[in-house]
Design a protein around this motif. Structure first.
Motif, PDB file in Angstrom:
ATOM      1  N   ILE A  26       1.027  -3.417 -17.187  1.00 30.05           N
ATOM      2  CA  ILE A  26       0.048  -3.353 -16.098  1.00 30.05           C
ATOM      3  C   ILE A  26       0.274  -2.133 -15.216  1.00 30.05           C
ATOM      4  O   ILE A  26      -0.684  -1.438 -14.836  1.00 30.05           O
ATOM      5  CB  ILE A  26       0.103  -4.655 -15.270  1.00 30.05           C
ATOM      6  N   GLU A  27       1.528  -1.836 -14.892  1.00 38.25           N
ATOM      7  CA  GLU A  27       1.802  -0.664 -14.057  1.00 38.25           C
ATOM      8  C   GLU A  27       1.338   0.616 -14.747  1.00 38.25           C
ATOM      9  O   GLU A  27       0.804   1.522 -14.102  1.00 38.25           O
ATOM     10  CB  GLU A  27       3.292  -0.583 -13.727  1.00 38.25           C
ATOM     11  N   ALA A  28       1.549   0.710 -16.067  1.00 32.73           N
ATOM     12  CA  ALA A  28       1.170   1.927 -16.795  1.00 32.73           C
ATOM     13  C   ALA A  28      -0.340   2.074 -16.918  1.00 32.73           C
ATOM     14  O   ALA A  28      -0.868   3.182 -16.891  1.00 32.73           O
ATOM     15  CB  ALA A  28       1.812   1.928 -18.173  1.00 32.73           C
ATOM     16  N   ASN A  29      -1.047   0.949 -17.055  1.00 33.22           N
ATOM     17  CA  ASN A  29      -2.486   1.001 -17.282  1.00 33.22           C
ATOM     18  C   ASN A  29      -3.310   0.990 -15.996  1.00 33.22           C
ATOM     19  O   ASN A  29      -4.426   1.513 -15.973  1.00 33.22           O
ATOM     20  CB  ASN A  29      -2.922  -0.170 -18.167  1.00 33.22           C
ATOM     21  N   PHE A  30      -2.764   0.398 -14.928  1.00 29.10           N
ATOM     22  CA  PHE A  30      -3.551   0.252 -13.702  1.00 29.10           C
ATOM     23  C   PHE A  30      -2.863   0.792 -12.455  1.00 29.10           C
ATOM     24  O   PHE A  30      -3.524   1.128 -11.474  1.00 29.10           O
ATOM     25  CB  PHE A  30      -3.885  -1.224 -13.464  1.00 29.10           C
ATOM     26  N   GLY A  31      -1.533   0.802 -12.427  1.00 30.48           N
ATOM     27  CA  GLY A  31      -0.808   1.225 -11.241  1.00 30.48           C
ATOM     28  C   GLY A  31      -0.646   0.099 -10.232  1.00 30.48           C
ATOM     29  O   GLY A  31      -1.159  -1.016 -10.406  1.00 30.48           O
ATOM     30  N   GLU A  32       0.065   0.387  -9.140  1.00 34.98           N
ATOM     31  CA  GLU A  32       0.350  -0.633  -8.129  1.00 34.98           C
ATOM     32  C   GLU A  32      -0.900  -1.063  -7.360  1.00 34.98           C
ATOM     33  O   GLU A  32      -0.921  -2.141  -6.780  1.00 34.98           O
ATOM     34  CB  GLU A  32       1.408  -0.138  -7.145  1.00 34.98           C
ATOM     35  N   THR A  33      -1.940  -0.235  -7.353  1.00 33.96           N
ATOM     36  CA  THR A  33      -3.156  -0.615  -6.625  1.00 33.96           C
ATOM     37  C   THR A  33      -3.766  -1.888  -7.206  1.00 33.96           C
ATOM     38  O   THR A  33      -4.432  -2.636  -6.498  1.00 33.96           O
ATOM     39  CB  THR A  33      -4.201   0.516  -6.685  1.00 33.96           C
ATOM     40  N   VAL A  34      -3.538  -2.129  -8.481  1.00 35.15           N
ATOM     41  CA  VAL A  34      -3.995  -3.366  -9.118  1.00 35.15           C
ATOM     42  C   VAL A  34      -2.874  -4.398  -9.157  1.00 35.15           C
ATOM     43  O   VAL A  34      -3.099  -5.588  -8.910  1.00 35.15           O
ATOM     44  CB  VAL A  34      -4.511  -3.090 -10.547  1.00 35.15           C
ATOM     45  N   LEU A  35      -1.651  -3.956  -9.435  1.00 33.02           N
ATOM     46  CA  LEU A  35      -0.544  -4.889  -9.564  1.00 33.02           C
ATOM     47  C   LEU A  35      -0.280  -5.644  -8.258  1.00 33.02           C
ATOM     48  O   LEU A  35      -0.040  -6.857  -8.279  1.00 33.02           O
ATOM     49  CB  LEU A  35       0.724  -4.154 -10.000  1.00 33.02           C
ATOM     50  N   LEU A 264       9.718  -8.028  -4.523  1.00 31.60           N
ATOM     51  CA  LEU A 264       8.348  -8.514  -4.674  1.00 31.60           C
ATOM     52  C   LEU A 264       7.829  -9.125  -3.376  1.00 31.60           C
ATOM     53  O   LEU A 264       6.668  -8.930  -3.011  1.00 31.60           O
ATOM     54  CB  LEU A 264       8.279  -9.548  -5.797  1.00 31.60           C
ATOM     55  N   MET A 265       8.698  -9.863  -2.666  1.00 32.33           N
ATOM     56  CA  MET A 265       8.273 -10.489  -1.419  1.00 32.33           C
ATOM     57  C   MET A 265       7.923  -9.433  -0.374  1.00 32.33           C
ATOM     58  O   MET A 265       6.933  -9.571   0.361  1.00 32.33           O
ATOM     59  CB  MET A 265       9.361 -11.427  -0.904  1.00 32.33           C
ATOM     60  N   GLU A 266       8.734  -8.374  -0.310  1.00 37.04           N
ATOM     61  CA  GLU A 266       8.439  -7.289   0.629  1.00 37.04           C
ATOM     62  C   GLU A 266       7.092  -6.646   0.313  1.00 37.04           C
ATOM     63  O   GLU A 266       6.253  -6.458   1.208  1.00 37.04           O
ATOM     64  CB  GLU A 266       9.534  -6.223   0.568  1.00 37.04           C
ATOM     65  N   LYS A 267       6.854  -6.308  -0.941  1.00 34.29           N
ATOM     66  CA  LYS A 267       5.598  -5.672  -1.340  1.00 34.29           C
ATOM     67  C   LYS A 267       4.416  -6.607  -1.115  1.00 34.29           C
ATOM     68  O   LYS A 267       3.339  -6.182  -0.676  1.00 34.29           O
ATOM     69  CB  LYS A 267       5.673  -5.254  -2.812  1.00 34.29           C
ATOM     70  N   ARG A 268       4.602  -7.888  -1.410  1.00 33.83           N
ATOM     71  CA  ARG A 268       3.532  -8.869  -1.262  1.00 33.83           C
ATOM     72  C   ARG A 268       3.116  -9.014   0.201  1.00 33.83           C
ATOM     73  O   ARG A 268       1.925  -8.976   0.534  1.00 33.83           O
ATOM     74  CB  ARG A 268       4.015 -10.210  -1.826  1.00 33.83           C
ATOM     75  N   ILE A 269       4.091  -9.194   1.076  1.00 30.46           N
ATOM     76  CA  ILE A 269       3.786  -9.398   2.483  1.00 30.46           C
ATOM     77  C   ILE A 269       3.186  -8.140   3.108  1.00 30.46           C
ATOM     78  O   ILE A 269       2.231  -8.202   3.895  1.00 30.46           O
ATOM     79  CB  ILE A 269       5.042  -9.868   3.245  1.00 30.46           C
ATOM     80  N   ALA A 270       3.712  -6.970   2.752  1.00 29.47           N
ATOM     81  CA  ALA A 270       3.153  -5.714   3.271  1.00 29.47           C
ATOM     82  C   ALA A 270       1.697  -5.567   2.834  1.00 29.47           C
ATOM     83  O   ALA A 270       0.837  -5.145   3.630  1.00 29.47           O
ATOM     84  CB  ALA A 270       3.980  -4.535   2.782  1.00 29.47           C
ATOM     85  N   TYR A 271       1.401  -5.929   1.587  1.00 26.38           N
ATOM     86  CA  TYR A 271       0.024  -5.838   1.096  1.00 26.38           C
ATOM     87  C   TYR A 271      -0.890  -6.801   1.851  1.00 26.38           C
ATOM     88  O   TYR A 271      -1.993  -6.421   2.273  1.00 26.38           O
ATOM     89  CB  TYR A 271      -0.031  -6.134  -0.404  1.00 26.38           C
ATOM     90  N   LEU A 272      -0.435  -8.042   2.037  1.00 25.64           N
ATOM     91  CA  LEU A 272      -1.255  -9.036   2.724  1.00 25.64           C
ATOM     92  C   LEU A 272      -1.508  -8.645   4.181  1.00 25.64           C
ATOM     93  O   LEU A 272      -2.626  -8.803   4.692  1.00 25.64           O
ATOM     94  CB  LEU A 272      -0.583 -10.412   2.650  1.00 25.64           C
ATOM     95  N   PHE A 273      -0.480  -8.148   4.852  1.00 24.06           N
ATOM     96  CA  PHE A 273      -0.649  -7.734   6.245  1.00 24.06           C
ATOM     97  C   PHE A 273      -1.651  -6.584   6.345  1.00 24.06           C
ATOM     98  O   PHE A 273      -2.478  -6.544   7.250  1.00 24.06           O
ATOM     99  CB  PHE A 273       0.702  -7.331   6.846  1.00 24.06           C
ATOM    100  N   ASN A 274      -1.568  -5.660   5.412  1.00 18.26           N
ATOM    101  CA  ASN A 274      -2.516  -4.544   5.406  1.00 18.26           C
ATOM    102  C   ASN A 274      -3.926  -5.037   5.087  1.00 18.26           C
ATOM    103  O   ASN A 274      -4.906  -4.599   5.709  1.00 18.26           O
ATOM    104  CB  ASN A 274      -2.080  -3.496   4.379  1.00 18.26           C
TER     105      ASN A 274
END
Length: 341
Positions: A26-35, A264-274
């Protein structure tokens, strides 16, 4: 003909290949914007299972993101366990790779020189093939391998055509099976189901996975403390490290899995807050501190394995317990922030 499919060789999580493979695809095909939106409601809870070969791991039933429609798969099983059928299946696998599909099988890794490093043994293990090279006659795979200076390192490696045939023909399983994974480039990114995410957060804090905790066949081992979930699983990790036998090494898979869970928790929460426009830098900073502390725990665990300095064990276990406490505080506040939406 030569064909190599895109694959991120250092995905966000890689302790266990059944997590590393889909993340790499998924990271290779879509990047973090999708992941990142995809993991908002995945890989939240975790498990300690005393009687499993892998005692600590992040729990996820949809590890290949098929329910979200990102990846689909088809299977192929050899009719007979002989070279003719194996070769027919491999030819089908090659055609699938040409079409852009990833091939997962479980060959006998003891027959693969890049893995066995000259040792003699038999063990079926997951193996992702994401390309081939007819000029040099090898299949491209990735796994934890021994390389100079690094005992176990997640890295690409080559399997010769002859080795792959031999490894499939001599699987310990009674059948030879292939799974073909196809990326759906046209999938529609699902919306954020905040109610479900908050439920999963609470289950993690409550040390509960209802799909398991309500099963009668698991009641005895749960009551005996041999199966734990959520924060309680990571408390068990602290106990495991504190009670390591003299001279024994810490299983770094467990500590890395702990660190990846915090990542993962750090990335998840940062994404949700944004996503919800929550401008609370303090709360995001708290999740970052928890992740960074898990990195320190990882480094100290490596240091212990090298030095066998037993004074490090109590230090590491205490850090895990304190980090767990801080995570409970942080995640409880996060639930409060998000509950208004």
């Amino acid at each position: 003909m030569n064909k190599i499919l895109p694959l991120e060789t250092s995905p966000i999580i890689k302790t266990y290949v059944n997590h590393a493979y889909p993340f790499g695809i998924i990271e290779a095909n879509f990047g973090e914007t999708v992941l990142l939106p995809l993991i908002c409601n995945k890989y939240i809870n975790c498990i300690y299972s005393k009687n499993d070969r892998n005692k600590f791991y992040i729990s996820e039933t949809d590890s290949w993101f098929e329910q979200a429609g990102v990846i689909t798969h088809q299977s192929l099983m050899c009719k007979e366990k002989n070279m003719e059928c194996v070769r027919e299946a491999i030819e089908e696998a090659r055609q699938r790779i040409i079409k852009g599909e990833y091939v997962l099988s479980s060959p006998n890794e003891g027959k693969i020189s890049a893995i066995n490093q000259g040792r003699t043994y038999d063990f079926d293990h997951e193996c992702l093939i994401y390309g081939f090279n007819d000029d040099e006659r090898f299949y491209q795979s990735i796994d934890y391998i021994r390389i100079p200076g690094r005992e176990n390192y997640y890295a690409p490696y080559k399997i010769t055509y002859d080795e792959y045939e031999d490894a499939l023909l001599h699987v310990q399983n009674c059948v030879v099976e292939f799974l073909f994974f196809k990326v759906n480039k046209d999938f529609v990114l699902p919306g954020i189901d905040l109610k479900n995410i908050l439920t999963l957060f609470r289950q993690y804090l409550d040390s509960d996975i209802p799909e398991f905790s309500t099963r009668d066949d698991l009641r005895a081992i749960i009551d005996a403390g041999e199966l734990k979930f959520g924060v309680s699983a990571w408390d068990e990790l602290a106990d495991y490290i504190e009670n390591i036998d003299v001279g024994k090494t810490i299983d770094m898979r467990y500590v890395r899995s702990y660190m990846e869970h915090k990542c993962l928790m750090e990335k998840r929460i940062a994404y949700l807050f944004n996503y919800y426009g929550i401008a609370n830098l303090s709360a995001i900073g708290d999740t970052s501190k928890i992740y960074h502390e898990s990195q320190t725990i990882m480094a100290l665990s490596i240091k212990y394995n090298i030095t066998k300095n037993t004074t490090l064990l109590k230090m590491i276990s205490d850090k895990i317990r304190l980090n767990n406490y801080n995570e409970i505080e942080c995640l409880s506040k996060t639930i409060d922030y998000l509950s208004i939406f």
